[in-house]
Design an enzyme around this catalytic site. Sequence first.
Site, PDB file in Angstrom:
ATOM      1  N   ASP A 141      -6.785  -3.250  11.320  1.00  0.00           N
ATOM      2  CA  ASP A 141      -5.671  -2.564  11.177  1.00  0.00           C
ATOM      3  C   ASP A 141      -5.291  -2.362  12.616  1.00  0.00           C
ATOM      4  O   ASP A 141      -6.186  -2.244  13.503  1.00  0.00           O
ATOM      5  CB  ASP A 141      -5.877  -1.351  10.436  1.00  0.00           C
ATOM      6  CG  ASP A 141      -4.610  -0.657  10.091  1.00  0.00           C
ATOM      7  OD1 ASP A 141      -4.644   0.634   9.276  1.00  0.00           O
ATOM      8  OD2 ASP A 141      -3.705  -0.607  10.759  1.00  0.00           O
ATOM      9  N   CYS A 189       0.734  -1.103   0.085  1.00  0.00           N
ATOM     10  CA  CYS A 189      -0.074  -0.005   0.066  1.00  0.00           C
ATOM     11  C   CYS A 189       0.758   1.286   0.116  1.00  0.00           C
ATOM     12  O   CYS A 189       2.218   1.112   0.410  1.00  0.00           O
ATOM     13  CB  CYS A 189      -0.951   0.004   1.354  1.00  0.00           C
ATOM     14  SG  CYS A 189      -2.216   1.404   1.285  1.00  0.00           S
TER      15      CYS A 189
END
Length: 195
Positions: free
Chosen positions: A120, A6
């Site tokens: 996360d 990412c």
Amino acid sequence: MRVKICGITNIEDALLAINAGADALGFVFYPESPRYIAPENAKAVIAALPPFVEKVALFVNETPDVIRSVCLSTGCTLAQIHFDVQDDFFSDVHFPTLRVIRAQKKEDILTYTDEYRLIDAYCEAYGGSGKRLNIEWFEGIDCSKIILAGGLDPENVASLKPYGFYGVDVSSGVEASYGKKDHKLVETFIQKAKV
Ligand SMILES: O=C(O)c1ccccc1N[C@@H]1O[C@H](COP(=O)(O)O)[C@@H](O)[C@H]1O
């Protein structure tokens, strides 16, 4: 394990990650992020990619209209939604043709267990903080639909394999600097995740 790299901001890093075996690339459309990429720049990167690569658009507290518009204009194939949104946000009425996955906080590990979802660290920042989750939170949990994120790097990713995560997602742990990937770290991360 599938691997998403990412915080991609340029074609060189994107192609390096794909050639190293990444399954997905993440483009951060959250202006507060040091890895923010403008939609028109993401469009150019995505246009240079080979087929069979998931292009993930990352949003934080964004509206459905903006999400649809950015994904349509850039060619992103999936939207990753962080965090504070209403439940109906994920209904088909908003995204009839777009795949979306929710990013959850660790407190919500046992919710939406029938969905593929990202868990996360969610510390003081919305993500991309390099902060690591406590892996003990996943003991005894079915992780087959969880994409784990938060403070991952080439040194710790192999230790996740026994948990059976669907995938892993990394931003800062493979960077040379904000928005610029370290090619050796990317290659090593992917090798260790997939060995
Ligand atoms: O990468 C970012 O800058 C970011 C900004 C806002 C929300 C999410 C962000 N990235 C996501 O955060 C996690 C883990 O990041 P890290 O590996 O700890 O740096 C990952 O899901 C990224 O997609």
